[in-house]
Scaffold this motif. Structure first.
Motif, mmCIF file in Angstrom:
data_model
loop_
_atom_site.group_PDB
_atom_site.id
_atom_site.type_symbol
_atom_site.label_atom_id
_atom_site.label_comp_id
_atom_site.label_asym_id
_atom_site.label_seq_id
_atom_site.Cartn_x
_atom_site.Cartn_y
_atom_site.Cartn_z
ATOM 1 N N LYS A 68 0.685 -1.225 -0.063
ATOM 2 C CA LYS A 68 -0.183 0.026 -0.056
ATOM 3 C C LYS A 68 0.901 1.205 0.124
ATOM 4 O O LYS A 68 0.534 2.072 -0.646
ATOM 5 N N ASN A 69 2.019 1.311 0.560
ATOM 6 C CA ASN A 69 2.618 2.606 1.072
ATOM 7 C C ASN A 69 4.087 2.510 0.467
ATOM 8 O O ASN A 69 4.618 3.797 0.611
ATOM 9 N N TRP A 70 4.706 1.494 -0.270
ATOM 10 C CA TRP A 70 5.889 1.707 -0.567
ATOM 11 C C TRP A 70 6.195 2.602 -1.869
ATOM 12 O O TRP A 70 6.905 3.466 -1.889
ATOM 13 N N SER A 71 5.246 2.439 -2.662
ATOM 14 C CA SER A 71 5.039 3.363 -3.875
ATOM 15 C C SER A 71 3.616 3.803 -4.291
ATOM 16 O O SER A 71 2.815 3.165 -4.784
ATOM 17 N N PRO A 72 3.391 5.057 -3.449
ATOM 18 C CA PRO A 72 1.705 5.162 -3.661
ATOM 19 C C PRO A 72 1.287 5.648 -5.062
ATOM 20 O O PRO A 72 2.318 5.992 -5.886
ATOM 21 N N ASN A 73 0.145 5.183 -5.491
ATOM 22 C CA ASN A 73 -0.317 5.425 -6.982
ATOM 23 C C ASN A 73 -0.347 6.936 -7.206
ATOM 24 O O ASN A 73 -0.096 7.096 -8.405
ATOM 25 N N ASP A 74 -0.788 7.701 -6.265
ATOM 26 C CA ASP A 74 -0.694 9.095 -6.545
ATOM 27 C C ASP A 74 0.643 9.751 -6.349
ATOM 28 O O ASP A 74 1.322 9.784 -5.112
ATOM 29 N N PRO A 75 1.153 10.103 -7.261
ATOM 30 C CA PRO A 75 2.600 10.895 -7.328
ATOM 31 C C PRO A 75 2.865 11.937 -6.141
ATOM 32 O O PRO A 75 3.698 12.421 -5.605
ATOM 33 N N GLU A 76 1.632 12.565 -6.190
ATOM 34 C CA GLU A 76 1.671 13.838 -5.322
ATOM 35 C C GLU A 76 1.450 13.426 -3.738
ATOM 36 O O GLU A 76 1.380 14.185 -2.849
ATOM 37 N N GLU A 77 0.991 12.133 -3.370
ATOM 38 C CA GLU A 77 0.793 11.808 -2.265
ATOM 39 C C GLU A 77 2.110 11.623 -1.419
ATOM 40 O O GLU A 77 3.205 11.186 -2.116
ATOM 41 N N ARG A 105 8.068 -17.056 3.475
ATOM 42 C CA ARG A 105 8.484 -16.804 2.212
ATOM 43 C C ARG A 105 7.859 -16.273 1.036
ATOM 44 O O ARG A 105 7.966 -15.213 0.331
ATOM 45 N N ALA A 106 6.626 -17.083 1.225
ATOM 46 C CA ALA A 106 5.535 -16.313 0.400
ATOM 47 C C ALA A 106 4.942 -14.830 0.633
ATOM 48 O O ALA A 106 5.019 -13.972 -0.666
ATOM 49 N N GLN A 107 5.136 -14.453 1.566
ATOM 50 C CA GLN A 107 4.949 -13.034 2.018
ATOM 51 C C GLN A 107 5.701 -12.283 1.697
ATOM 52 O O GLN A 107 5.745 -11.067 1.032
ATOM 53 N N LEU A 108 7.113 -12.697 2.127
ATOM 54 C CA LEU A 108 8.418 -11.680 1.676
ATOM 55 C C LEU A 108 8.338 -11.666 0.414
ATOM 56 O O LEU A 108 8.994 -10.689 -0.310
ATOM 57 N N GLY A 109 8.203 -12.835 -0.575
ATOM 58 C CA GLY A 109 8.402 -12.740 -1.893
ATOM 59 C C GLY A 109 7.449 -11.743 -2.572
ATOM 60 O O GLY A 109 7.940 -10.927 -3.360
ATOM 61 N N GLU A 110 6.093 -11.581 -1.840
ATOM 62 C CA GLU A 110 5.278 -10.492 -2.556
ATOM 63 C C GLU A 110 5.579 -8.917 -2.381
ATOM 64 O O GLU A 110 5.803 -8.413 -3.288
ATOM 65 N N SER A 111 6.582 -8.939 -1.018
ATOM 66 C CA SER A 111 6.927 -7.491 -0.757
ATOM 67 C C SER A 111 8.149 -7.276 -1.795
ATOM 68 O O SER A 111 8.404 -6.305 -2.271
ATOM 69 N N ILE A 115 8.543 -4.105 -4.013
ATOM 70 C CA ILE A 115 9.845 -3.333 -4.046
ATOM 71 C C ILE A 115 10.654 -2.959 -5.176
ATOM 72 O O ILE A 115 10.843 -2.273 -6.014
ATOM 73 N N ILE A 116 10.760 -4.458 -6.169
ATOM 74 C CA ILE A 116 11.581 -4.568 -7.263
ATOM 75 C C ILE A 116 10.809 -3.637 -8.308
ATOM 76 O O ILE A 116 11.226 -2.854 -9.122
ATOM 77 N N HIS A 117 9.378 -3.860 -8.491
ATOM 78 C CA HIS A 117 8.686 -3.244 -9.511
ATOM 79 C C HIS A 117 8.738 -1.680 -9.184
ATOM 80 O O HIS A 117 8.581 -0.763 -10.154
ATOM 81 N N SER A 118 9.120 -1.264 -7.919
ATOM 82 C CA SER A 118 8.886 0.102 -7.788
ATOM 83 C C SER A 118 10.145 0.843 -7.990
ATOM 84 O O SER A 118 10.495 1.842 -8.682
ATOM 85 N N ASP A 119 11.266 -0.017 -7.454
ATOM 86 C CA ASP A 119 12.499 0.650 -7.303
ATOM 87 C C ASP A 119 13.659 0.333 -8.340
ATOM 88 O O ASP A 119 14.644 0.878 -8.415
ATOM 89 N N TYR A 120 13.706 -0.883 -8.875
ATOM 90 C CA TYR A 120 14.613 -1.307 -9.906
ATOM 91 C C TYR A 120 14.330 -0.776 -11.193
ATOM 92 O O TYR A 120 13.308 -0.855 -11.875
ATOM 93 N N PRO A 121 15.571 -0.148 -11.881
ATOM 94 C CA PRO A 121 16.842 -0.242 -11.380
ATOM 95 C C PRO A 121 17.281 1.220 -10.746
ATOM 96 O O PRO A 121 18.297 1.170 -10.356
ATOM 97 N N SER A 152 13.001 -10.781 -13.150
ATOM 98 C CA SER A 152 12.634 -11.091 -14.654
ATOM 99 C C SER A 152 11.178 -10.981 -14.896
ATOM 100 O O SER A 152 10.798 -10.501 -16.086
ATOM 101 N N ARG A 153 10.571 -11.432 -14.102
ATOM 102 C CA ARG A 153 9.213 -11.312 -14.117
ATOM 103 C C ARG A 153 8.517 -9.877 -14.521
ATOM 104 O O ARG A 153 7.592 -9.692 -15.016
ATOM 105 N N LYS A 154 9.424 -8.801 -13.827
ATOM 106 C CA LYS A 154 8.926 -7.492 -14.004
ATOM 107 C C LYS A 154 8.702 -7.166 -15.339
ATOM 108 O O LYS A 154 7.860 -6.234 -15.998
ATOM 109 N N TYR A 155 9.616 -7.876 -16.270
ATOM 110 C CA TYR A 155 9.745 -7.409 -17.859
ATOM 111 C C TYR A 155 9.026 -8.215 -18.807
ATOM 112 O O TYR A 155 9.106 -8.101 -19.850
ATOM 113 N N GLU A 156 8.206 -9.231 -18.185
ATOM 114 C CA GLU A 156 7.750 -10.486 -19.038
ATOM 115 C C GLU A 156 6.760 -9.973 -20.039
ATOM 116 O O GLU A 156 6.646 -10.351 -21.172
#
Length: 990
Positions: A68-77, A105-111, A115-121, A152-156
């Motif tokens: 919910k909070n790592w990368s808010p949908n609204d850029p101005e938030e 691991r399943a929960q950490l994997g989702e996190s 994070i990868i989808h938001s921060d990489y690279p 890799s799945r980020k770019y599938e």
């Protein structure tokens, strides 16, 4: 909150005492944004000394907070997580993925995925280095592969330009990945943990090649090294030792997953990159190489795998499905079909046909859970895995593309089954083979209907081999007979008695003791012939709806209603009563079982949609709405609250029909207004466009009550809602578009009765106009000002002067009062209005011309359904998987869903300024105003009231504008005649 206190709160969140649990949740919500909170949660998750239940709660809370909070949908938030906390999480979470048990691991994997989808690279440039470094360490390989899979799945599904980071990832990791893969494949008697590692490598490879093959793999040596390993896995038998006995667990066993992913990858390479006809010129060499070196070898391996069907050995359904997809795609290619041809009889009669027959699993489901049997039979997602569906696809493609050599022998095979079935005694009849033969006949319906000599024999075939099974003591044969009869209902029967017999058998099937027979009978209905038996048919429908919650069943009823329109009037009340009762049952079952699947919810939505269809079909019979209203009021009252969020759109549509087509809006219906306003102010802003329609109806069709009633005060409640929405600084332009439309409705329908609201609404409109960005919203806001002039010109102009809006260059309006306009301004307004009217006249003429042309074109329209027989559907192998849902081709499923709905949402993926709304269904008093006549009458009024000013205006016009004015005057007179003629024709028609 320190670490120990946080652990105590997390434990309390598991309490069976509601008060303790609620207090813990409130405490977590209170401190969740505190510095270090996320880091402390992570510490608890990896703390082996901590209770597992507490660690699990911490992992779920961590995952949800990050999502919910790592990368808010609204850029101005504003950012809720500090950069220092983010940095600490990124530095530690990767190493923890190996340390925690699979449950966490399943929960950490989702996190990590979030994070990868938001921060990489950009914000996490060291991530790839961490992966490559840990791929070199044997005890860290699993964690590195796990993270690389997410990366890799980020770019599938990314486009070529967006995949550039992926190519760098491939360049850095694939050499080491290939080495690891090779070592794993060479292990003798490998443990199950090896299967888990190989499966991750397969998934990484899949995501990396899904849309485009990275250039590194175009190296023949590199590609061959990968292919050798995949083919090794394909040829290698799955280990017998360690396989679970439970079929549901067995299909998800690690080594079967490896087999499935291997086939999946090879299918993808074959259908997307190995087909010469689908390739760009620069990729044809690769396709040619794949066809020459690998396609045939893979086919041989697949045929070997399918031998398990002949011998009765175990094969997961998904594996069979994927292998058959490869075979089906090979039918169209000459070189591949030549390899298949020597074994085609074995494939067709010993593998494909047995898969089409009713089996033990079908019988078990039929007996133990007929509702699940029905669901699976009509679930499009199940079809994506089903061996039976894949077998049907193979037969269809074989007779379509290679029918000359295969159709006749396959039909002879089916006829022989029919003969043996007829000749055998009742104890030894091949019931399951007869079921498969009927499925085959139904599958080939389109081919047989247009192929000699079979099309002349279809009626006799139905009478001899299908209709008798309506009376079979075997339930699945009765169901199959209904299905086949439905498939062939559109053929021309030489003896209409045969057709009527089929229809009566189908209708009788709706009273069958077995649920699947009743459902198949419903879907086999041929609408044109059911008019005489509508009452009995509807009665059986309602009995069936009492037993099964199936959205397809409701959809069929909706289709019948849509087909017969006003003929349904005598049954409208009964239909609505039964659908309302079915809706309440669906809701009750959902509330009783929170873990229930979506079928009940879908059926509930279907009930409301069917009610809307009924209301639309009897829209010309207003008196029926008075009778229906008491049945629907409880649904509307309950579902217009937060309880109805899942069906809110459907309920609002019902409210719209009830407020528009009823003779008048009853006080009971007015009681729904406060519910909609409360929802709009609280949670329903996403439904504002839907709420607009009934609110428009209330104001336009019930304006007297809207103006007179003070308890509740509808005018005040509307103002409160609209002012709150339009003054909200965070509200997007597109979100508030219905607000100015509602203000227009008030000005248009309450002329002379809402003077006190002119200034507040104009002030609100002008304020929002100054902040608006989208052209469409600006247009709507300007229309509010124009409608205010329509409501009261002098009051509006005085109000605008008071608000200072007449000095603003951003507010454009066309004043109507002549006395307040300087001569120069009047001249400019007159010319601009002439230009607009001429442009509008030309636009209307062009539109009419285009409509006429389109109508002519449609007469000659003929779709070429078989433009290229050799084209194969490259994404056909994509489907869902319980464990590996990430393999879904989301674009394919979106396409299927769009086809099912019948339209694509216009603005779902388009945030451009071109998404102008279609307001054609909204009506207002201004609709009756002809702009040409109004303009001429206004000019004539000026001439009569102020001839000197009129003369001065005319003298300032050049020859062009004088000619335009003369032309508009002539056109206005023509429009006046046309309008009078239309009114006369309408009156005569009534």
């Amino acid at each position: 909150m320190d670490l120990q206190s946080l652990a105590v709160v997390l434990r309390a969140a598991l309490s069976h005492v509601p008060e303790e649990r609620k207090a813990a949740e409130e405490s977590l919500n209170q401190f969740q944004y505190a510095p270090q909170h996320l880091v402390r949660l992570l510490q608890i998750i990896v703390d082996g000394s901590c209770d597992m239940a507490v660690r699990q709660v911490a992992s779920i809370h961590f995952k949800n907070f990050v999502a919910k909070n790592w990368s808010p949908n609204d850029p101005e938030e504003s950012q809720k997580i500090s950069e220092s906390d983010k940095l600490m999480v990124r530095e530690n979470i990767l190493g923890f993925i190996v340390q925690v048990p699979p449950l966490l691991r399943a929960q950490l994997g989702e996190s990590i995925k979030t994070i990868i989808h938001s921060d990489y690279p950009e914000q996490w440039p060291v991530l790839l280095h961490w992966v490559t470094h840990n791929l070199e360490s044997e005890n860290q390989i699993f964690g590195a592969l796990y993270v690389l899979r997410v990366l890799s799945r980020k770019y599938e599904f990314k486009s070529e330009e967006e995949r550039i980071p992926l190519y760098h990832i491939v360049e850095e990791t694939f050499p080491r990945l290939l080495s690891i893969f090779s070592k794993l494949v060479q292990i003798v008697n490998p443990p199950i943990e090896v299967a888990d590692l190989i499966k991750l490598i397969c998934k990484i490879f899949w995501s990396s090649i899904y849309l485009e093959i990275p250039k590194q793999l175009f190296d023949p040596n590199v590609f061959n090294a990968w292919m050798s390993l995949f083919i090794n896995l394909l040829e290698r038998p799955v280990p017998v030792e360690g396989q679970p006995l439970d079929p549901d667990v067995r299909k998800s066993w690690g080594w079967w997953k490896v087999k499935k992913w291997t086939i999946h990858i090879l299918n993808r390479l074959y259908t997307r990159f190995g087909d010469m006809k689908l390739q760009k010129p620069e990729s044809k060499a690769f396709a040619q190489m794949f066809q020459k070196n690998y396609a045939g070898r893979i086919l041989g391996c697949h045929l070997q795998i399918l031998n398990a069907v002949r011998t009765g050995d175990y094969l997961p359904d998904r594996v069979i499905n994927l292998v058959l997809q490869y075979l089906t795609n090979s039918v169209t290619k000459n070189s591949m079909y030549q390899l298949m041809q020597p074994q085609i009889d074995i494939i067709l009669f010993e593998i494909i046909f047995p898969l089409m027959c009713f089996n033990d699993n079908d019988q078990k489901l039929w007996d133990e859970d007929p509702h699940e049997y029905v669901r699976k039979g009509y679930d499009i997602i199940e079809d994506l895995y089903s061996p039976r569906t894949a077998a049907m696809d193979f037969v269809s493609e074989l007779v379509r593309k290679r029918g000359k050599s295969n159709l006749q022998k396959f039909i002879h095979f089916i006829v022989d089954i029919f003969r043996r079935y007829d000749e055998a005694s009742i104890e030894i009849k091949p019931y399951r083979q007869k079921d498969g033969a009927l499925l085959a006949i139904g599958t080939l319906c389109d081919k047989l209907k247009q192929t000699d000599p079979y099309k002349a024999e279809l009626e006799r075939m139905l009478v001899q081999h299908v209709f008798p099974e309506f009376n079979s003591h075997v339930g699945h044969l009765r169901a199959k007979a209904a299905w086949v009869a439905g498939q062939y209902a559109h053929i021309s029967f030489s003896d209409q008695d045969n057709f009527r017999k089929a229809m009566h058998c189908i209708v009788s099937g709706m009273r069958d003791p077995d649920l699947p027979v009743r459902v198949d009978s419903v879907f086999a209905l041929h609408l044109n012939e059911i008019r005489p038996i509508l009452p009995q048919l509807l009665d059986e429908f309602f009995k069936l709806m009492n037993e099964v919650e199936n959205e397809d069943l409701v959809f069929t009823l909706e289709t019948i209603v849509d087909k017969f329109g006003e003929e349904m009037a005598p049954y409208a009340l009964g239909l609505c009563q039964n659908l309302a009762a079915a809706f309440w049952r669906c809701m009750a079952s959902q509330e009783a079982d929170d873990e229930a699947d979506d079928s009940g919810a879908l059926a509930a939505v279907g009930c409301l949609r069917a009610i809307s269809t009924i209301l639309e079909s009897v829209s010309s019979l207003p008196h029926l709405f008075i009778q229906i209203e008491p049945t629907l009021l409880p649904i509307m009252r309950r579902m217009l609250t937060s309880d109805g969020q899942d069906v809110y759109e459907e309920v609002l549509e019902i409210v719209s029909y009830m407020t528009f087509f009823s003779p008048s809006i009853s006080l009971d219906m007015w009681s729904l207004w406060p519910l909609m306003m409360e929802a709009l102010n609280d949670w329903a802003i996403d439904f504002f466009e839907n709420i607009l329609v009934p609110l428009d109806n209330y104001v336009s069709r019930g304006s007297d009550h809207f103006l007179a009633c003070k308890n509740p005060d509808y005018q005040q409640s509307l103002w409160s809602a609209l002012s709150s929405i339009m003054m909200d600084q965070n509200m997007e332009d597109s979100d508030i578009e219905p607000a100015p439309k509602l203000i227009e409705v008030v000005f248009q329908n309450c002329k002379g009765n809402v003077d006190q609201w002119v200034e507040p609404y104009l002030s609100l409109t002008i304020d929002r106009l100054r902040r608006a960005h989208k052209p469409y919203l600006k247009c709507l806001l300007v229309q509010v000002i124009a409608n205010a002039f329509y409501y009261n010109p002098s009051l509006t102009l005085a109000t605008l002067h008071k608000l200072g809006a007449n000095k603003s260059k951003r507010v454009v309006y066309e004043p109507i009062l002549r006395d307040h306009i300087p001569g120069e301004a009047l001249n400019r307004i007159f010319k601009a209005t002439l230009d607009l009217l001429v442009a509008y006249k030309e636009q209307v003429a062009e539109s009419k011309k285009q409509d006429d042309a389109d109508g002519d074109d449609m007469d000659g329209f003929d779709a070429d359904e078989d433009e290229d027989d050799d084209e194969v559907e490259s994404d056909k192998e994509m489907g869902l998987d319980e464990e590996d849902a990430d393999e879904v081709n989301s674009l394919h499923l979106q396409k299927l869903a769009a086809e099912a709905r019948g339209f694509q949402p216009a603005d779902e993926y388009d945030d451009s300024d071109d998404d102008f709304s279609d307001d054609e269904e909204l009506q207002s008093p201004i609709d009756e105003v002809d702009p040409f006549i109004l303009f001429v009458e206004t000019v004539q009024g000026l001439q009569a009231s102020d001839p000197i000013r009129f003369q001065s205006l005319m003298q300032t016009l050049d020859f062009r504008y004088q000619a335009l004015a003369s032309g508009i005057a002539q056109h206005a007179e023509e429009r006046r005649v046309e309008i009078e003629k239309e009114k006369l024709e309408k009156a005569n028609a009534q």
